[in-house]
Design an enzyme around this catalytic site. Structure first.
Site, PDB file in Angstrom:
ATOM      1  N   LYS A  13     -14.909  61.012 -70.912  1.00 16.31           N
ATOM      2  CA  LYS A  13     -13.780  60.995 -69.962  1.00 16.31           C
ATOM      3  C   LYS A  13     -13.013  62.324 -70.050  1.00 16.31           C
ATOM      4  CE  LYS A  13     -13.506  56.044 -70.617  1.00 16.31           C
ATOM      5  NZ  LYS A  13     -12.878  54.858 -70.116  1.00 16.31           N
ATOM      6  N   HIS A  95     -17.822  55.511 -61.488  1.00 21.25           N
ATOM      7  CA  HIS A  95     -17.076  54.896 -62.596  1.00 21.25           C
ATOM      8  C   HIS A  95     -15.841  54.200 -62.021  1.00 21.25           C
ATOM      9  CE1 HIS A  95     -14.712  54.404 -66.237  1.00 21.25           C
ATOM     10  NE2 HIS A  95     -15.827  54.599 -66.919  1.00 21.25           N
ATOM     11  N   GLU A  97     -12.915  54.098 -62.919  1.00 26.02           N
ATOM     12  CA  GLU A  97     -11.706  54.931 -62.896  1.00 26.02           C
ATOM     13  C   GLU A  97     -11.702  55.830 -61.656  1.00 26.02           C
ATOM     14  OE1 GLU A  97     -12.132  56.464 -66.863  1.00 26.02           O
ATOM     15  OE2 GLU A  97     -11.650  54.485 -67.662  1.00 26.02           O
ATOM     16  N   GLU A 166     -20.178  47.646 -65.893  1.00 31.69           N
ATOM     17  CA  GLU A 166     -18.963  47.883 -66.666  1.00 31.69           C
ATOM     18  C   GLU A 166     -17.831  47.025 -66.107  1.00 31.69           C
ATOM     19  OE1 GLU A 166     -19.054  51.893 -68.869  1.00 31.69           O
ATOM     20  OE2 GLU A 166     -18.099  52.180 -66.938  1.00 31.69           O
TER      21      GLU A 166
HETATM   22  C1  PEP Z   1     -16.376  53.804 -70.010  1.00 32.14           C
HETATM   23  O1  PEP Z   1     -15.366  54.402 -69.698  1.00 32.14           O
HETATM   24  O2  PEP Z   1     -17.434  54.004 -69.385  1.00 32.14           O
HETATM   25  C2  PEP Z   1     -16.308  52.886 -71.138  1.00 32.14           C
HETATM   26  C3  PEP Z   1     -17.276  52.026 -71.290  1.00 32.14           C
HETATM   27  O3  PEP Z   1     -15.203  53.000 -71.934  1.00 32.14           O
HETATM   28  P1  PEP Z   1     -14.912  52.163 -73.283  1.00 32.14           P
HETATM   29  O4  PEP Z   1     -16.170  52.129 -74.089  1.00 32.14           O
HETATM   30  O5  PEP Z   1     -13.824  52.942 -73.971  1.00 32.14           O
HETATM   31  O6  PEP Z   1     -14.483  50.807 -72.860  1.00 32.14           O
END
Ligand code: PEP
Length: 253
Positions: A13, A95, A97, A166
């Site tokens: 990130k 992603h 985000e 995710e």
């Molecule tokens: C991500 O941002 O892709 C992620 C999986 O973050 P985290 O492992 O910190 O939850």
């Protein structure tokens, strides 16, 4: 790579400083176990430096986004051709985000995935539901809608994808999906792949991402259709990331 070699990709990130990036990449490169494909998806300014640290080693370089455009007047954007020139093999697209903060639609995510493939990169296409959507019983519908534009790109392109499930509620929260929750969604994604591209469906790697830690990785990686992980916070610590890579290597044997 073989179909059953797992992939563990770190997503740094917007973390890091130059000295930290070099040290972390070197430590990961030095400790990466055999039997797993590992990658580090790093901020754009560190691609050259991390690429140098990973040269001729077992860990691949990746980025966290690309433009769906080839080149031109797109201030602030980075093209797939540029990423390829810096030695990237992978690029994360869609992603949560970016979907949330930059209003990236699933159609745009699919265009980015297609652009990545055209540039010789492997897109890691992220999908996932919010907590509200999960609690509303909409998880599989949301995942299906997010995947639809990318799966419409045709079997040749689908064969080049990595897909990361995710759940938004698990990212950076310390709350990992249970193995059963992850397996249910991964199974649905595999089913969708078989529907649109049966000849390549089983070779597409499906990663789980969301607060994966060394303690939870072995259970997740043993799950049906879980072909590796996309790792955020734990990728910022070499020992944790390498422990997750070892869990993936062990699960593949
Ligand atoms: C991500 O941002 O892709 C992620 C999986 O973050 P985290 O492992 O910190 O939850």
């Amino acid at each position: 790579m073989t179909a059953n070699t797992k992939l563990v990709a770190g997503n740094w990130k917007m973390h890091g400083r130059r000295d930290m990036a070099a040290a972390l990449a070197q430590a990961v490169c030095a400790g990466a176990p055999a039997g797993v494909d590992a990658a580090l998806c790093v901020p754009f300014p560190y691609l050259a430096q991390v690429g140098d640290a990973l040269t001729n080693g077992p860990v691949a370089l990746g980025a966290q986004d690309l433009s769906e455009q080839d080149e031109g007047a797109y201030t602030g954007e980075v093209s797939g051709g540029m990423l390829a020139e810096f030695g990237c093999r992978y690029v994360i697209v869609g992603h949560s985000e970016r979907r949330a903060r930059h209003a990236e639609s699933s159609a745009r995510v699919a265009a980015k995935a297609a652009r990545a493939v055209a540039c010789g990169l492997t897109p890691i296409v992220c999908v996932g539901e919010t907590l509200q959507e999960r609690e509303g019983g909409q998880t599989l519908d949301v995942i299906s809608a997010q995947l639809e534009p990318v799966l419409s790109l045709g079997a040749d392109l689908v064969a080049q994808l990595v897909i990361a499930y995710e759940p938004v509620w698990a990212i950076g929260t310390g709350r990992t999906a249970s193995v059963a929750q992850a397996v249910e969604v991964h199974g649905a994604i595999r089913h969708a792949l078989r529907g649109c591209a049966p000849e390549v469906a089983d070779a597409v790697r499906l990663l789980y991402g969301g607060s994966v830690k060394p303690e939870t990785a072995p259970g997740l990686f043993a799950g049906e259709d879980i072909d590796g992980g996309l790792i955020g916070g734990a990728a910022l610590d070499a020992a944790s990331f390498l422990a997750i890579c070892r869990a993936a290597a062990a699960a593949a044997r």
